[in-house]
Motif scaffolding. Structure first.
Motif, PDB file in Angstrom:
ATOM      1  N   PHE A 563       0.837  -1.207   0.000  1.00  0.00           N
ATOM      2  CA  PHE A 563       0.000   0.000   0.000  1.00  0.00           C
ATOM      3  C   PHE A 563       0.870   1.254   0.000  1.00  0.00           C
ATOM      4  CE2 PHE A 563      -2.126   3.364   2.437  1.00  0.00           C
ATOM      5  CZ  PHE A 563      -3.274   3.546   1.666  1.00  0.00           C
ATOM      6  N   PHE A 564       1.890   1.293   0.831  1.00  0.00           N
ATOM      7  CA  PHE A 564       2.755   2.479   0.884  1.00  0.00           C
ATOM      8  C   PHE A 564       3.644   2.596  -0.355  1.00  0.00           C
ATOM      9  CE2 PHE A 564       1.886   2.205   5.514  1.00  0.00           C
ATOM     10  CZ  PHE A 564       1.434   3.502   5.712  1.00  0.00           C
ATOM     11  N   GLU A 565       3.949   1.455  -0.988  1.00  0.00           N
ATOM     12  CA  GLU A 565       4.733   1.501  -2.228  1.00  0.00           C
ATOM     13  C   GLU A 565       3.890   1.904  -3.433  1.00  0.00           C
ATOM     14  OE1 GLU A 565       8.102  -1.986  -1.316  1.00  0.00           O
ATOM     15  OE2 GLU A 565       6.385  -2.378  -2.635  1.00  0.00           O
ATOM     16  N   GLY A 566       2.583   1.852  -3.259  1.00  0.00           N
ATOM     17  CA  GLY A 566       1.691   2.180  -4.368  1.00  0.00           C
ATOM     18  C   GLY A 566       1.465   1.039  -5.321  1.00  0.00           C
ATOM     19  N   SER A 567       1.853  -0.189  -4.933  1.00  0.00           N
ATOM     20  CA  SER A 567       1.683  -1.342  -5.812  1.00  0.00           C
ATOM     21  C   SER A 567       0.447  -2.164  -5.474  1.00  0.00           C
ATOM     22  CB  SER A 567       2.921  -2.237  -5.733  1.00  0.00           C
ATOM     23  OG  SER A 567       3.147  -2.682  -4.401  1.00  0.00           O
ATOM     24  N   MET A 568      -0.365  -1.676  -4.522  1.00  0.00           N
ATOM     25  CA  MET A 568      -1.578  -2.396  -4.148  1.00  0.00           C
ATOM     26  C   MET A 568      -2.668  -2.130  -5.184  1.00  0.00           C
ATOM     27  SD  MET A 568      -3.240  -4.424  -2.160  1.00  0.00           S
ATOM     28  CE  MET A 568      -2.283  -4.564  -0.661  1.00  0.00           C
ATOM     29  N   ASN A 569      -3.074  -3.168  -5.887  1.00  0.00           N
ATOM     30  CA  ASN A 569      -4.170  -3.060  -6.829  1.00  0.00           C
ATOM     31  C   ASN A 569      -5.255  -4.057  -6.456  1.00  0.00           C
ATOM     32  OD1 ASN A 569      -3.168  -5.571  -7.714  1.00  0.00           O
ATOM     33  ND2 ASN A 569      -1.867  -4.569  -9.247  1.00  0.00           N
ATOM     34  N   ARG A 570      -6.300  -4.100  -7.264  1.00  0.00           N
ATOM     35  CA  ARG A 570      -7.431  -4.961  -6.935  1.00  0.00           C
ATOM     36  C   ARG A 570      -7.021  -6.432  -6.895  1.00  0.00           C
ATOM     37  NH1 ARG A 570     -12.777  -4.147 -10.378  1.00  0.00           N
ATOM     38  NH2 ARG A 570     -12.555  -2.110  -9.346  1.00  0.00           N
ATOM     39  N   LYS A 571      -6.204  -6.858  -7.849  1.00  0.00           N
ATOM     40  CA  LYS A 571      -5.794  -8.253  -7.910  1.00  0.00           C
ATOM     41  C   LYS A 571      -4.949  -8.634  -6.691  1.00  0.00           C
ATOM     42  CE  LYS A 571      -4.200 -11.574 -11.350  1.00  0.00           C
ATOM     43  NZ  LYS A 571      -3.668 -11.749 -12.726  1.00  0.00           N
ATOM     44  N   ARG A 572      -4.018  -7.763  -6.326  1.00  0.00           N
ATOM     45  CA  ARG A 572      -3.169  -8.048  -5.174  1.00  0.00           C
ATOM     46  C   ARG A 572      -3.994  -8.032  -3.884  1.00  0.00           C
ATOM     47  NH1 ARG A 572       2.219  -8.234  -4.808  1.00  0.00           N
ATOM     48  NH2 ARG A 572       3.128  -8.152  -2.731  1.00  0.00           N
ATOM     49  N   PHE A 573      -4.937  -7.105  -3.814  1.00  0.00           N
ATOM     50  CA  PHE A 573      -5.790  -7.035  -2.620  1.00  0.00           C
ATOM     51  C   PHE A 573      -6.613  -8.310  -2.466  1.00  0.00           C
ATOM     52  CE2 PHE A 573      -9.867  -6.024  -0.644  1.00  0.00           C
ATOM     53  CZ  PHE A 573      -9.434  -5.541   0.590  1.00  0.00           C
ATOM     54  N   SER A 574      -7.163  -8.813  -3.573  1.00  0.00           N
ATOM     55  CA  SER A 574      -7.974 -10.032  -3.500  1.00  0.00           C
ATOM     56  C   SER A 574      -7.113 -11.233  -3.097  1.00  0.00           C
ATOM     57  CB  SER A 574      -8.658 -10.286  -4.844  1.00  0.00           C
ATOM     58  OG  SER A 574      -7.694 -10.541  -5.862  1.00  0.00           O
ATOM     59  N   ARG A 575      -5.888 -11.281  -3.604  1.00  0.00           N
ATOM     60  CA  ARG A 575      -4.992 -12.373  -3.204  1.00  0.00           C
ATOM     61  C   ARG A 575      -4.652 -12.311  -1.724  1.00  0.00           C
ATOM     62  NH1 ARG A 575      -0.901 -11.880  -8.412  1.00  0.00           N
ATOM     63  NH2 ARG A 575      -2.066 -13.274  -9.827  1.00  0.00           N
ATOM     64  N   THR A 576      -4.367 -11.109  -1.240  1.00  0.00           N
ATOM     65  CA  THR A 576      -4.049 -10.951   0.184  1.00  0.00           C
ATOM     66  C   THR A 576      -5.229 -11.352   1.045  1.00  0.00           C
ATOM     67  OG1 THR A 576      -2.531  -9.133  -0.315  1.00  0.00           O
ATOM     68  CG2 THR A 576      -3.333  -9.307   1.944  1.00  0.00           C
ATOM     69  N   LEU A 745      -0.400 -19.020  -3.667  1.00  0.00           N
ATOM     70  CA  LEU A 745      -0.602 -17.578  -3.545  1.00  0.00           C
ATOM     71  C   LEU A 745       0.678 -16.867  -3.120  1.00  0.00           C
ATOM     72  CD1 LEU A 745      -4.119 -17.280  -1.868  1.00  0.00           C
ATOM     73  CD2 LEU A 745      -3.465 -16.323  -4.081  1.00  0.00           C
ATOM     74  N   GLY A 746       1.532 -17.570  -2.387  1.00  0.00           N
ATOM     75  CA  GLY A 746       2.766 -16.958  -1.923  1.00  0.00           C
ATOM     76  C   GLY A 746       3.686 -16.541  -3.050  1.00  0.00           C
ATOM     77  N   ILE A 747       3.600 -17.215  -4.214  1.00  0.00           N
ATOM     78  CA  ILE A 747       4.507 -16.902  -5.327  1.00  0.00           C
ATOM     79  C   ILE A 747       4.239 -15.497  -5.880  1.00  0.00           C
ATOM     80  CG2 ILE A 747       5.189 -17.572  -7.655  1.00  0.00           C
ATOM     81  CD1 ILE A 747       4.758 -20.492  -6.818  1.00  0.00           C
ATOM     82  N   PRO A 748       2.982 -15.141  -6.243  1.00  0.00           N
ATOM     83  CA  PRO A 748       2.767 -13.762  -6.724  1.00  0.00           C
ATOM     84  C   PRO A 748       2.786 -12.727  -5.611  1.00  0.00           C
ATOM     85  CG  PRO A 748       0.698 -14.978  -6.730  1.00  0.00           C
ATOM     86  CD  PRO A 748       1.768 -15.966  -6.426  1.00  0.00           C
ATOM     87  N   LEU A 749       2.331 -13.103  -4.404  1.00  0.00           N
ATOM     88  CA  LEU A 749       2.286 -12.124  -3.314  1.00  0.00           C
ATOM     89  C   LEU A 749       3.675 -11.654  -2.908  1.00  0.00           C
ATOM     90  CD1 LEU A 749      -0.512 -13.315  -0.831  1.00  0.00           C
ATOM     91  CD2 LEU A 749      -0.447 -11.194  -2.133  1.00  0.00           C
TER      92      LEU A 749
END
Length: 900
Positions: A563-576, A745-749
């Motif tokens: 989130f602080f890096e600005g790389s949080m998008n919808r896909k990453r949020f759903s994976r998390t 999930l750990g691989i893309p996260l």
């Protein structure tokens, strides 16, 4: 300039340094283990009938065909072993208590006979580990087990030490030894098949949830044998109640019914006894309220010893013998602290008990009762209450005098037998058996010998004092052996720990050096907390919950960084969010430690299908949907195959694996909740589902893993399905479905994250899978039935492999996942592996330190030692998997570089 040179040297040799530090840590742990986990040398000497350790004082010698060391009256013996017969199962309940378990007052025959004054009932205290093989070995040989002997529970090899079985069969008067039931006896004592002239009917219960096969087989043989009365000794080992406990738990009605069946069996046996026959009923160990055993808890070590002789007469001068027995029980209590295991004070009547005795005390007692030699390596103590002959004598004074002389002879022979064994250990150079260490025991024996110097003119009081002098030597010797065989080599312990601590701390320096960031420091801080807290009883007790919290923290911290890096998008949020939900939802399955009750409520293998809770339905739904989702992922991976034939074979292969796996789980779950004695069609169906289906899964999974080893997803599914085959249903589908999803999930996260963060995620994920698949760092929670999946008989190598897959399948899958993750960024692979290895070794060193600091702690063998052993075995499994995966990936890479 100096700093620059050091930096250059470090960068050049840091890989070699890391390997050296890992090896140094492992060596330190091995030194610690050698000093901590004591392994004794086997003494293979045997006692001989004609070679007494000392001649009796008051008993006349007789023909060897009649008896060996002391005269006997009893001709025949029936020994009934009821596996897992806990002491309170054989005691009457207290009036007015809430009877929340089905076993209350179901086995009444034992205390009925005790109340009639014709039998003795003892609290039979076993030594850990409370597994059948170790218990039978100790009962037969009179030896104390080592804590690290659990692996021998699957051993096919015989017991090399002298034993009651060997002594029985070397005398002609006991050559007709009948053996019915659990064929563990035949594995431990092949001499039964080789030399016995009696009937042998051993049954291998390859299915832990089979309640009737062994017991029905025994009943088919034992009653005709009693009618014919042509036996010398009968050993009948019933397994049904132990299996019932594993299947349902002792509180369920099926276990009450099984105890009622045992009650009826014993009544029929007693009715068939002749006047010259003694009945002995014993349990090899107890069980927890979950039906498990193997550990050190009071419910696991507290079993039953019962003796009854038809036509034995009426006890004479009960007031004298009651005071005598009280004195003997007090001596045992003071020296051995056997009454510390009275867990049944509030629920059961203890008045019918004759006292508490150590399980190994059966060995010399039975030997002298049967007129055979005491096994050479015995350190057990005679039980005087059993050896006293309560037959009819001319006068009470005559009865007292004869019995006291008999007890003095018995205790004296037992004492010299143990003294001979201790001297033999001294000659072999065993530690703590030097003359100065044994001097206090020698003085006790010399004092007792002085009391019987004038044997012709001894009064009853002098005889009693002489007996208790020898008894003091016997109990003190047993206490000494327990202490020294649980003793430690402090030089090895502290030397090994010093090397391990220095090495594991030094390993942390390059890990931090190669990745200095907030995420790395956070990961190392979490791991350090986890590592240092392993010295806390509360932390180890609830480690499953803490690991779940730490794993969620790593995932949440990564989301916060994104989130602080600005790389949080919808896909990453759903994976998390999916990863966090998986961690939370999988907490519904697992296993509870004894210390966690009543704060632990999870789905276990005994969940009844008609008691469908929200958690059970949720787990079932996740399993069904998850298998379809996994097949969809396999379909996508197979679609990338260049050759259509490969894709077609793969689809059939994986469809067959997932279909058979789901069928296997459902069948196992249903079969665990039924108690049927089916006919031939049902037995054939059972055989197909319990033997053929698991074997087919083993073959299909191994084939798929070999054929599609270059596809990470397909290889992972094949291995996960292999692990899931040997797990209990709920733990299996949670491990395969949730484990596959979480680790994938750990691989893309965590792609592009610092090595310590990646390594910590996979380490904690492996630990989480260990717990949710139904395991804890206790011997009690070992899933013994895994050793029999797909096989009719126990083959040591196969059983050990299946147990390893069952227990450490979760950490092994995490090791495969981190290898796949590291393969995608080969430049950082060694850093990732180094951090992952450190996250394993640091808790291992911490567990060793905790055990060393708490050497005399009450919870050492119950909590800290199993935690250390679990971590050590997990390290072996995970490091082996990483090494094999790394070699495989390297070879694949080398082949891909070769010209076509």
């Amino acid at each position: 300039m100096v700093v620059a040179r050091l930096c250059f040297a470090y960068r050049k040799y840091h890989s070699t340094l890391g390997i050296v530090l890992i090896v140094a840590t492992v060596i330190g742990i091995l030194l610690f283990a050698k000093g901590f986990l004591h392994v004794r040398r086997l003494v293979e000497d045997r006692s001989e009938c004609g070679s007494l350790p000392v001649m009796p004082l008051f008993s006349t010698a007789g023909p060897l065909e009649d008896f060996c060391w002391l005269p006997v009256k009893r001709r025949r013996f029936v020994i009934v072993v009821i596996d897992a017969l806990r002491i309170d199962f054989a005691l009457p309940s207290k009036p007015g208590i809430e009877k929340d378990a089905a076993w209350f007052d179901k086995l009444q025959i034992l205390y009925e006979l005790v109340q009639n004054g014709s039998a003795k009932l003892f609290h039979f205290v076993a030594d850990p580990p409370t597994a059948t093989t170790q218990r039978l070995s100790s009962i037969a040989a009179g030896s104390l087990p080592a804590f690290v002997e659990m692996a021998a529970n699957f051993a096919e090899s015989s017991l090399g030490a002298d034993s009651l079985v060997h002594q029985l069969l070397q005398t002609e008067r006991h050559s007709r030894l009948d053996m019915y039931g659990d064929d563990t006896w035949l594995s431990l004592f092949p001499i039964i098949k080789e030399q016995s002239k009696g009937k042998i009917a051993g049954y291998h219960s390859f299915h832990l949830f089979d309640l009737h096969t062994v017991d029905n087989g025994i009943k088919e043989h034992i009653f005709p044998a009693l009618d014919k009365n042509e036996f010398d000794v009968i050993i009948a080992h019933f397994l049904g109640f132990d299996h019932c406990g594993h299947k349902f738990g002792p509180k369920m009605p099926a276990c009450g019914e099984k105890l009622g069946e045992m009650d009826q069996v014993l009544r029929r046996i007693i009715d068939g006894l002749k006047d010259d026959t003694t009945l002995i009923v014993l349990g090899d160990h107890g069980m927890t309220d979950n039906g498990d055993h193997g550990g050190i808890s009071s419910k696991e070590v507290g079993s039953v010893l019962f003796t009854y002789g038809k036509g034995s007469g009426v006890e004479q001068d009960s007031l004298f013998w009651r005071a005598f027995n009280t004195r003997a029980e007090t001596a045992r209590r003071d020296l051995l602290n056997l009454d510390g295991t009275f867990f049944f004070d509030e629920s059961n009547e203890k008045a019918v008990l004759s006292g508490s005795v150590s399980q190994i005390d059966f060995t010399p007692t039975f030997a002298l009762l049967a007129g055979i030699s005491i096994p050479y390596g015995n350190v057990g103590t005679i039980i005087p209450e059993i050896l006293v002959d309560h037959g009819l004598y001319s006068t009470m004074q005559d009865a007292r005098s004869r019995n006291l002389k008999k007890l003095v002879d018995a205790a004296r022979i037992n004492s010299y037998q143990i003294a001979r064994f201790l001297k033999r250990c001294q000659d072999l150079g065993e530690s703590n058996f030097d003359p100065s260490s044994l001097a206090p025991l020698d003085k006790k024996l010399q004092y007792a010998e002085l009391l019987v110097a004038k044997k012709e003119a001894m009064s009853e009081e002098e005889l009693e004092e002489a007996f208790f002098a020898f008894y003091d030597f016997l109990l003190s010797s047993q206490k000494y052996c327990r202490r020294i065989w649980a003793d430690f080599d402090l030089k090895l312990i502290y030397g090994g720990l010093a090397l391990a601590i220095v090495s594991v701390v030094a390993m942390l320096i390059p890990i931090i050096w190669n990745s200095i960031s907030f995420s790395s420091i956070f990961a190392i801080a979490l791991s350090s907390f986890h590592t240092l807290a392993l010295g806390s009883v509360a932390y180890v007790t609830f480690e499953d919950s803490v690991v779940r919290f730490l794993l969620s923290s790593v995932i949440a911290q990564d989301a916060l960084v994104s989130f602080f890096e600005g790389s949080m998008n919808r896909k990453r949020f759903s994976r998390t969010l999916t990863a966090l939900l998986l961690v939370r939802l999988t907490s519904y399955t697992g296993a509870c430690r004894e210390e966690q009750f009543p704060f632990c409520q999870v789905i276990v293998h005994r969940s009844q299908p008609w008691q469908l809770s929200v958690e059970v339905l949720l787990s079932l739904s996740m399993g069904i949907v998850g298998l379809f989702w996994i097949f969809k992922r396999c379909h996508a991976s197979l679609g990338e195959a260049r050759e259509s034939i490969v894709s077609l074979v793969g689809h059939f292969l994986y469809f067959g694996i997932l279909t058979l796996l789901g069928t296997h789980w459902v069948w196992t779950w249903i079969s665990e909740t039924r108690d049927l004695e089916g006919g031939a069609p049902e037995r054939e169906l059972d055989q197909m589902m319990e033997i053929i289906v698991p074997r087919a899964l083993f073959i299909l999974c191994a084939t798929a893993a070999i054929l599609f080893r270059k596809s990470s997803a397909l290889f992972f599914v094949a291995v996960a399905a292999l692990v899931g085959t040997v797990l209990r249903p709920f733990g299996g589908w949670v491990l395969v479905v949730a484990g596959f999803a979480l680790l994938r999930l750990g691989i893309p996260l965590f792609a592009g994250r610092p090595s310590p963060v990646v390594a910590l995620f996979y380490y904690l994920a492996g630990m989480h899978l260990f717990f949710i698949s139904g395991h804890q760092a206790t011997i009690t929670n070992l899933q013994w039935e895994a050793a029999f999946i797909g096989f009719r008989s126990t083959i040591q190598a196969v059983a050990g492999t299946l147990m390893g897959l069952n227990t450490f399948g979760g950490p092994a899958l995490a090791a495969i996942a981190i290898s796949i993750h590291a393969e995608k960024k080969p430049k950082n692979a060694m850093d990732t592996y180094s951090a992952y290895i450190w996250f394993h070794l640091a808790p291992l060193v911490s567990s060793a330190v905790s055990s060393a600091v708490l050497l005399r702690h009450l919870m050492l063998w119950k909590m800290f030692t199993p935690r250390f052993m679990m971590q050590a075995l997990s390290c072996v499994v995970c490091f082996t998997v990483i090494f094999l995966m790394h070699i495989s990936q390297k070879n694949s890479g080398d082949r891909s570089k070769q010209p076509a």
